[in-house]
Each structure stands twice: as structure tokens, then as C-alpha cells.
Design a protein around this motif. Structure first.
Motif, mmCIF file in Angstrom:
data_model
loop_
_atom_site.group_PDB
_atom_site.id
_atom_site.type_symbol
_atom_site.label_atom_id
_atom_site.label_comp_id
_atom_site.label_asym_id
_atom_site.label_seq_id
_atom_site.Cartn_x
_atom_site.Cartn_y
_atom_site.Cartn_z
ATOM 1 N N ASP A 229 0.727 -1.403 0.099
ATOM 2 C CA ASP A 229 0.090 -0.052 0.143
ATOM 3 C C ASP A 229 0.896 1.333 -0.120
ATOM 4 O O ASP A 229 0.143 2.405 -0.023
ATOM 5 N N GLN A 230 2.080 1.285 0.306
ATOM 6 C CA GLN A 230 3.129 2.367 0.388
ATOM 7 C C GLN A 230 4.324 2.162 -0.017
ATOM 8 O O GLN A 230 4.863 0.888 0.030
ATOM 9 N N PRO B 33 2.007 6.742 0.683
ATOM 10 C CA PRO B 33 1.165 5.973 0.193
ATOM 11 C C PRO B 33 0.788 5.797 -1.435
ATOM 12 O O PRO B 33 1.016 6.751 -2.067
#
Length: 144
Positions: A50-51, A127
């Protein structure tokens, strides 16, 4: 013969050090064990689902010493710190600074970047966009 030369050269520096010691102590900026080193802290970059996570080792700094800017697609991490030490004969300043810049991929949501500093480690969390999180391909951050 070479042993005699080795002995003579090993004695010579101590004679000069003893003779010039008062002047050396007065002018020697490394006399107190302090050294000036121009270093740029290493940055670890990890990609998670996610990041992206950037980790900077910067011990001895305070949270307020850092400045983090995003201008277009360029992330810049910089820091400045000034310390001084005063003794009866002189006052010394120790000033250190660094700046690192990184080109961000289009998959980073720039207005959601977070930074935390604890125990000498600065961590930045970048993110990914929803599209990038769904994609299976790996996105890489270019280091400049």
C-alpha cells in the motif's frame, strides 16, 4: 639500517609534538576529540503493498531540525543543526546539514505523505494510489 631509520622517525614526531604542544592545543580543532565529517545519511527505501517507506538514519537530530518538501514530483528531505561549545579559551561551533532529493513515481499520493522521527530514525510513509495498490507490478522510486 632500516630498523634505525624506523626508530628515528618514530621518535621525531613526539619531539615535535612536545615542542609545539601549547600552540597545537590552542589551534588544534580536533584536540577535543571532535571531528568534522561531511556525511549524508543513508536512506533505505522499501516498497510495500500500500505504500513506499523511506527510512533515514539521522541520530542526534531533533524533529524540528528536519524540513520535508514536495515540489511537483520531487521529495526533498533536509536538515540543519548548529551546536556550540564554549571553553575559557575559545568557542567552537559544530554545524551540520544535509539534503536528499528523490523523484516520486506517479503512483504516490503526494498530499497524504506522513513523517515520523523517533530514536534517531526518520520514517516517511508515501501511500500509493488506489490504481497502484491494485496493480501487481512493482513501482520503483528513482534515487537522484
Amino acid at each position: 639500517m632500516s630498523k634505525e631509520l624506523t626508530k628515528a622517525t618514530s621518535i621525531l614526531p613526539s619531539v615535535f609534538d612536545d615542542y609545539f604542544k601549547p600552540w597545537k592545543d590552542f589551534f588544534d580543532f580536533n584536540g577535543g576529540g571532535r571531528t568534522f565529517t561531511a556525511t549524508v545519511p543513508a536512506v533505505n527505501i522499501a516498497e510495500e503493498k500500500d505504500q513506499f517507506k523511506l527510512t533515514v538514519a539521522a541520530p542526534g537530530m531533533d524533529k524540528d531540525d528536519f524540513r520535508i518538501d514536495i515540489d511537483n514530483d520531487v521529495l526533498t528531505i533536509s536538515a540543519e543543526k548548529e551546536e556550540s561549545e564554549e571553553t575559557p579559551a575559545r568557542q567552537e561551533y559544530n554545524y551540520s546539514s544535509f539534503s536528499r532529493s528523490f523523484r516520486l513515481p506517479a503512483s504516490v499520493v503526494k498530499d497524504k505523505v506522513e513523517a515520523k522521527y523517533k530514536d534517531g530514525i526518520l520514517k516517511l510513509y508515501l501511500p500509493k494510489t488506489e490504481e497502484a495498490r491494485k496493480a501487481n507490478g512493482v513501482q520503483h522510486v528513482a534515487i537522484q
